[in-house]
Design an enzyme around this catalytic site. Structure first.
Site, mmCIF file in Angstrom:
data_model
loop_
_atom_site.group_PDB
_atom_site.id
_atom_site.type_symbol
_atom_site.label_atom_id
_atom_site.label_comp_id
_atom_site.label_asym_id
_atom_site.label_seq_id
_atom_site.Cartn_x
_atom_site.Cartn_y
_atom_site.Cartn_z
ATOM 1 N N HIS A 10 0.829 -1.207 0.000
ATOM 2 C CA HIS A 10 0.000 0.000 0.000
ATOM 3 C C HIS A 10 0.866 1.261 0.000
ATOM 4 C CE1 HIS A 10 -2.963 2.730 2.305
ATOM 5 N NE2 HIS A 10 -3.425 2.588 1.076
ATOM 6 N N HIS A 52 -0.522 10.741 -2.459
ATOM 7 C CA HIS A 52 -1.878 10.355 -2.063
ATOM 8 C C HIS A 52 -2.789 11.552 -1.832
ATOM 9 C CE1 HIS A 52 -5.091 9.248 0.799
ATOM 10 N NE2 HIS A 52 -5.188 8.180 0.013
#
Length: 249
Positions: A10, A52
């Site tokens: 991730h 992100h």
């Protein structure tokens, strides 16, 4: 159960290294994981970068929005986050830099198009152009919380593999939903996911990749349910557990 369940890192190996940096990606590769999940956005001058948050305040030493800076300006930004004192300066990578690196290994990459908070014009097109240039299509999954954005990538590569990314709680009857609208994968948050929903997805020919798996109870449940992949901050732990599980038969 699914003995071929894949382990995705991730934002790279984000449990121990600065997320979405080339350091985190390299360490993920070294962990033996099967793939990497990352996020793409556009700079002010239209370059595809990996980060992100839409804003810079929490993850870097800059403030404001990613879209308000040029690539040149962002390259002086430290993306080391909470790890800055440990790993020093970590630049925000371009997706082009990542693709060049990924072309030298066999990892699968789950590219999340960050277009649900701010819609970037041509983000899909530019992302797909880079994937095509480096010949990575067969090792890419495109996902997004903006499902129209993910599906629009098929305008550039009709056979591109896509995933419907959803939060905890998911979508009821997700298998039918994904099949109807042309998604090959379903990417739910782990909370609220059930064995029955996984089975319904599989009955519709849909792969299930679940995020973010950072405890062993969730990992074991998803393995027993036959999930196709898990996305985790600790790919080394998950990969080691999976190897031990397979060895027991």
């Amino acid at each position: 159960m699914n003995k071929t369940m894949k382990i995705f890192a991730h934002r790279g190996f984000s449990g121990r290294y600065p997320q979405n940096t080339m350091l985190a990606f390299q360490k993920a590769l070294e962990s033996g994981c099967d793939g990497i999940e990352l996020d793409v956005q556009l700079t002010k001058d239209g370059e595809v970068v990996i980060i992100h948050d839409e804003y810079l305040d929490d993850l870097t030493d800059f403030t404001g929005n990613v879209r308000d800076y040029t690539l040149g300006e962002l390259k002086s930004c430290n993306a080391g986050g909470k790890w800055q004192e440990v790993y020093g300066f970590q630049p925000i990578p371009t997706f082009e830099e990542y693709c060049e690196w990924a072309s030298g290994n066999s990892l699968i990459t789950n590219v999340e198009i960050k277009s649900s908070v701010y819609y970037y014009e041509e983000l899909e097109k530019k992302t797909m152009e880079l994937i095509g240039r480096f010949g990575l299509k067969e090792r890419i999954i495109i996902s997004s919380f903006n499902h129209l954005s993910a599906l629009s990538c098929k305008d550039f590569m009709p056979d591109m593999k896509t995933g419907a990314l959803v939060g905890n709680g998911g979508i009821a009857n997700a298998g039918y939903y994904c099949k109807k609208f042309g998604f090959e994968c379903y990417h739910p948050g782990v909370e609220g996911l059930t064995k029955e929903e996984v089975e319904l997805c599989h009955k519709n020919g849909i792969e299930v990749n679940v995020w973010t798996i950072n405890n062993m109870d969730d990992l074991e449940n998803l393995y027993e349910w036959g999930c196709d992949g898990v996305i985790t901050n600790y790919p080394d732990v998950c990969k080691s557990w999976l190897k031990a599980k397979k060895a027991k038969g």
